[in-house]
Write a protein that holds these residues in place. Structure first.
Motif, mmCIF file in Angstrom:
data_model
loop_
_atom_site.group_PDB
_atom_site.id
_atom_site.type_symbol
_atom_site.label_atom_id
_atom_site.label_comp_id
_atom_site.label_asym_id
_atom_site.label_seq_id
_atom_site.Cartn_x
_atom_site.Cartn_y
_atom_site.Cartn_z
ATOM 1 N N HIS A 10 0.819 -1.215 0.000
ATOM 2 C CA HIS A 10 0.000 0.000 0.000
ATOM 3 C C HIS A 10 0.856 1.270 0.000
ATOM 4 O O HIS A 10 0.566 2.231 -0.729
ATOM 5 N N HIS B 199 1.273 4.618 -2.512
ATOM 6 C CA HIS B 199 1.322 6.056 -2.196
ATOM 7 C C HIS B 199 2.606 6.689 -2.755
ATOM 8 O O HIS B 199 2.576 7.778 -3.319
ATOM 9 N N SER C 149 0.032 9.736 6.110
ATOM 10 C CA SER C 149 -1.347 9.264 5.982
ATOM 11 C C SER C 149 -1.956 9.080 7.362
ATOM 12 O O SER C 149 -1.383 9.498 8.365
ATOM 13 N N ASP D 151 -6.390 7.252 -0.256
ATOM 14 C CA ASP D 151 -6.382 5.908 -0.839
ATOM 15 C C ASP D 151 -7.199 5.840 -2.126
ATOM 16 O O ASP D 151 -8.308 6.392 -2.201
HETATM 17 ZN ZN ZN Z 1 -3.174 5.071 2.485
#
Ligand code: ZN
Ligand code: KG4
Length: 343
Positions: free
Chosen positions: A109, A113, A134, A298
């Motif tokens: 993940h 980003h 985040s 996201d």
């Molecule tokens: Zn995230």
């Protein structure tokens, strides 16, 4: 190659189709924010169920908009995140991969980003310094090339998005509070309260936000007790935001100097913060790159572009993977087997 990206690590169901030649072809996002707002935070079981409900219709929508029947590869978020939510994306990606006979790529993940600025027209060359901010992470990462990541610093306690959300909650702004707090701060006087800028004078590149959070809590209590909180709210929000931005800036500029970096990228939900973007562009003596606002938080597009980069790098074996905790620095080693890791 057309790569379908699926993001289901937390409370956003994101789907996108990225073409390695033409760029982003289509994308769709369903936010679960309203579902979780009443609980003041993300409820994992509710998140998993909603991803299951939304994911396939969003895939159909994206393929329909792009006018294609099937992609050439599927990338999905394999972690870190909520393991039940991750399993929905992992299962769907592998099911569709079997049906369509195409490769399936597990994506980290945070690498998504990190690579989100690659979705823009003007993309950064390697190497660059990345500030990843985040709701779950606050990190400075030196990016030598794809997969060669050195985490230079991270938060010792709260993530910066978490600090925004908790402060917003104290001010009665609801969940998630980051954007609401930033809006309120626009009407405030940021010089009224001098909140601490944690760690800025310490060596190293780590962050800490719990002291700042406590300072804000005490200030809120002070005004609340005499019934004048409403009058001070915007000034508290603005002063808090200034303290956070100065802290992020001090550490980022120091890390960039340390590596002699010509380029800095900012990504992750807090990367949508207008003050942070403006101040960094102003005060860094090199190029600063950001994803557009929609791709800071996201989304499926960042997973599709990360999957496409990985695919170009090496054809990986198919694997079902859902990893709740997954160090970014381990990415040089390709995953070879299916795994579900809660730890
Ligand atoms: Zn995230
Ligand atoms: O990257 P993201 O969508 O999800 C995680 O992986 O955590 O980041 C969400 C975080 C939340 O804490 C939210 O309050 C924060 O990003 N955020 C902001 C802004 N927009 C989103 N924080 C400050 N200013 C903003 N404009």
């Amino acid at each position: 190659m057309k790569v379908l990206g699926l993001e289901t690590s937390c409370d956003e169901t994101g789907v996108a189709l990225y073409d390695t030649e033409k760029g982003l072809l289509a994308e769709a996002l369903h936010s679960q924010v309203d579902l979780h707002a009443v609980y003041g935070g993300v409820v994992p079981e509710i998140a998993s169920r909603d991803h299951l409900r939304r994911l396939l219709p969003l895939v159909k929508q994206v393929l329909g908009e792009a006018g294609i029947e099937r992609p050439d590869a599927i990338a999905y978020t394999a972690g870190p995140g909520l393991v039940g939510a991750l399993m929905v994306g992992a299962g769907m990606a592998n099911g569709l991969g079997l049906t369509w006979g195409c490769p399936v790529i597990p994506v980290h993940h945070m690498e998504g980003h990190l690579l989100a600025p690659m979705l823009e027209e003007d993309t950064p060359d390697y190497p660059f310094m990345a500030l990843l901010v985040s709701g779950g992470h606050t990190m400075l990462v030196w990016v030598e090339s794809l997969g060669a990541y050195t985490v230079m610093g991270a938060t010792l306690d709260d993530a910066v998005g978490e600090a925004f959300d908790k402060t917003a909650k104290l001010l009665g702004l609801g969940y998630p509070g980051g954007p609401a707090l930033a809006r309120l701060a626009e009407d405030g006087d940021e010089s009224r309260f001098k909140f601490p800028r944690p760690m800025v004078n310490r060596p190293g590149f780590d962050f800490s936000f719990s002291g700042l959070k406590t300072a804000v809590m005490l200030k809120v209590r002070e005004f609340d007790e005499v019934g004048t909180l409403d009058e001070a709210k915007a000034d508290i929000a603005a002063s808090f935001q200034r303290a956070v931005v100065e802290t992020l800036l001090a550490r980022t500029l120091r890390a960039a100097r340390d590596r002699d970096a010509d380029r800095v990228i900012v990504a992750g939900g807090v990367g949508a913060n207008a003050l942070l973007r403006a101040e960094l562009s102003d005060r860094f003596d090199g190029e600063v790159y950001y994803p557009r606002l929609r791709f800071c938080t996201d989304n499926g597009a960042m997973i599709a572009v990360a999957g496409a980069s990985r695919l170009a790098d090496a054809g990986k074996p198919d694997t079902i993977q859902a990893t709740a905790r997954w160090p970014l620095e381990s990415l040089a080693v390709p995953a070879t087997q299916g795994q579900i890791n809660e730890q």
